[in-house]
Design an enzyme around this catalytic site. Structure first.
Site, mmCIF file in Angstrom:
data_model
loop_
_atom_site.group_PDB
_atom_site.id
_atom_site.type_symbol
_atom_site.label_atom_id
_atom_site.label_comp_id
_atom_site.label_asym_id
_atom_site.label_seq_id
_atom_site.Cartn_x
_atom_site.Cartn_y
_atom_site.Cartn_z
ATOM 1 N N GLU A 257 -15.691 -16.066 -40.224
ATOM 2 C CA GLU A 257 -15.546 -17.335 -39.490
ATOM 3 C C GLU A 257 -14.078 -17.607 -39.208
ATOM 4 O OE1 GLU A 257 -17.270 -20.903 -41.193
ATOM 5 O OE2 GLU A 257 -19.156 -19.861 -41.611
HETATM 6 C C1 BGC Z 1 -18.559 -23.504 -42.790
HETATM 7 C C2 BGC Z 1 -19.241 -23.977 -41.537
HETATM 8 C C3 BGC Z 1 -18.480 -25.149 -40.940
HETATM 9 C C4 BGC Z 1 -17.087 -24.678 -40.591
HETATM 10 C C5 BGC Z 1 -16.204 -25.738 -39.949
HETATM 11 C C6 BGC Z 1 -17.056 -23.505 -42.721
HETATM 12 O O1 BGC Z 1 -16.584 -24.122 -43.856
HETATM 13 O O2 BGC Z 1 -19.070 -22.276 -43.203
HETATM 14 O O3 BGC Z 1 -20.568 -24.288 -41.836
HETATM 15 O O4 BGC Z 1 -19.113 -25.701 -39.852
HETATM 16 O O5 BGC Z 1 -16.442 -24.219 -41.742
HETATM 17 O O6 BGC Z 1 -16.001 -26.800 -40.803
#
Ligand code: BGC
Length: 449
Positions: free
Chosen positions: A358
């Site tokens: 992410e």
């Molecule tokens: C999480 C997501 C969240 C993103 C933005 C991460 O901590 O895995 O679910 O939407 O950050 O806050």
């Protein structure tokens, strides 16, 4: 635009993708036998989520998955990370399997594969069955068995087609925000909830990972961590020590025990309370040789000593007070943070592949006749991807990058206001519009930029 940034520089085996999570996107909270999760419960309570918003419909991904997977394909994104909702598979967390839930994820997985998109599955992205929370949730050691059973079912039903697995999403966040600060579901607070939760989470990750390995010997198994680059506010010893404590809590708390280094108790002495929950024989069940490490980064934090913050004696100096560029979440935009956390996590085991599972940003997006020209997000992605390249060129074994996230969605306690998507969603009509950032990512992945 950064002309030097070209997909080819990352090599053909670099995995480019986009990430989502079940609760944030699916909606259909009671459909087809789905059980109630702690987030269904939490969002139904007053004052927990900004503006009282809920995820009852969210992006309606449950019904619109084909449309969304088509959009992933349209953006040339070859890998799609999403999570499975435990309560669709086992409505009460344990017991009978809900065939309609299995059917749904089979449909999603099969449609991805038909479109040439590789599914990357997260087993747990925070939506614990409420029936298990009623029995203590993560504070109850029995959760190791409940979670392992659920993970095994996922492996058995989907493992013939899903090759990439992530056991959990950011244990640091759901334990800290959900069981210590009470800001996320289930809203518990204090060390007596937090400390057992930490240890049971580690045992659960390992136990589930071992079962996955047993059921699916050829699968690639990882887990993901939230990581923020931490810097002291000044070079005073007390700020440096405060920063080390925050680093221990935010970055090291889960990866270190899993690598056999134990909990960082020397830095944060309150963590010594975990010892009470470590039973004879646990040590052998706290480590797992993951195939990859997933790191998720959004920002850096500046840390100052504070006498008034119990246990950690440190506070974060808010980005808005530091006169730096910020996002809608109030987080500093600081691309080198991604490079720094890559370096930090690679140092543990330089041979271990790292995937950035992410990275992304919420800005105020405005819809115009020309669509959404979210140039700030384009720049955010370009500058962060450049930092990945820098780390890679210096020898960090980074193998992939996933943007958070596909569509604007339900941002937990912040509701719908922060929009992180490559695709804009009109939540009234569920109309999707690819933003300029999505178009840019698509071109980049095609090799046109
Ligand atoms: C999480 C997501 C969240 C993103 C933005 C991460 O901590 O895995 O679910 O939407 O950050 O806050």
């Amino acid at each position: 635009m950064d002309n030097k940034l070209n997909k080819k520089l990352f090599g053909d085996d670099f995995a480019w993708g986009v990430s989502t999570a079940a609760f944030q996107t699916e909606g259909a909270c009671t459909k087809d036998g789905k059980g109630r999760s702690i987030w269904d419960e939490f969002t139904s309570k007053k004052g927990k989520v900004l503006n009282g918003e809920t995820a009852e419909t969210a992006c309606d991904f449950y019904h619109r998955y084909r449309e969304d997977i088509d959009l992933i394909k349209q953006m040339n994104i070859p890998n799609f990370r999403f999570s499975i909702a435990w309560t669709r598979i086992l409505p009460n967390g344990e017991g009978e399997v809900n065939q309609l839930g299995i059917d749904h994820y089979n449909n999603v997985i099969n449609y991805c594969l038909e479109q040439g998109i590789e599914p990357w599955v997260t087993i747990y992205h925070w939506d614990l069955p409420q029936a298990l929370e009623a029995k203590g949730g993560w504070t109850n050691r029995e959760i190791v068995g409940w979670f392992t059973n659920y993970a095994t079912i996922c492996a058995q039903y989907f493992g013939d087609r899903v090759k990439h697995w992530m056991v959990m999403n950011e244990p640091g966040v759901f334990t800290g925000a959900g069981y210590f600060l009470g800001l996320h579901a289930p809203g518990r607070t204090g060390l007596r909830n937090y400390l057992p939760t930490i240890h049971h989470t580690v045992l659960s990750i390992v136990s589930a990972a071992k079962q996955l390995r047993y059921v699916l010997p050829d699968a690639t198994i990882g887990t993901t961590f939230s990581c923020s680059h931490i810097e002291p506010y000044s070079q005073k010893t007390r700020d440096i020590n405060a920063a080390n404590r925050v680093d221990a809590l935010l970055n090291r708390l889960f990866i270190e025990p899993l690598l056999g280094l134990g909990y960082p108790m020397n830095e944060v002495t309150a963590l010594k309370g975990i010892n009470k929950y470590i039973l004879p024989g646990d040590e052998a069940n706290m480590t797992f040789d993951f195939d990859f490490i997933g790191i998720q980064n959004y920002t850096r934090e500046i840390v100052k000593f504070s006498l008034f913050t119990p246990y950690v004696y440190a506070r974060l100096v808010k980005a808005v007070k530091r006169n730096v560029p910020t996002t809608l979440m109030g987080w500093e935009v600081h691309p080198p943070a991604l490079y720094q956390v890559l370096k930090q996590f690679a140092a543990y085991r330089p041979d271990k592949p790292i995937y950035i599972t992410e990275n992304g940003v919420a800005f105020e997006d405005t819809l115009s006749d020309e669509g959404i020209l979210d140039t700030e997000r384009v720049e955010f992605l370009q500058t962060h991807i450049s930092e990945v390249l820098k780390a890679k060129n210096e020898g960090v074994n980074v193998k992939g990058y996933f943007v958070w996230t596909l569509t604007d969605n339900f941002e937990w306690a912040e509701g719908y206001h922060p929009r992180f998507g490559l695709i804009h969603v009109d939540f009234k009509t569920q109309r999707r519009t690819i933003k300029a950032s999505g178009r840019w990512y698509g071109k980049f992945l095609k090799g046109d930029s």
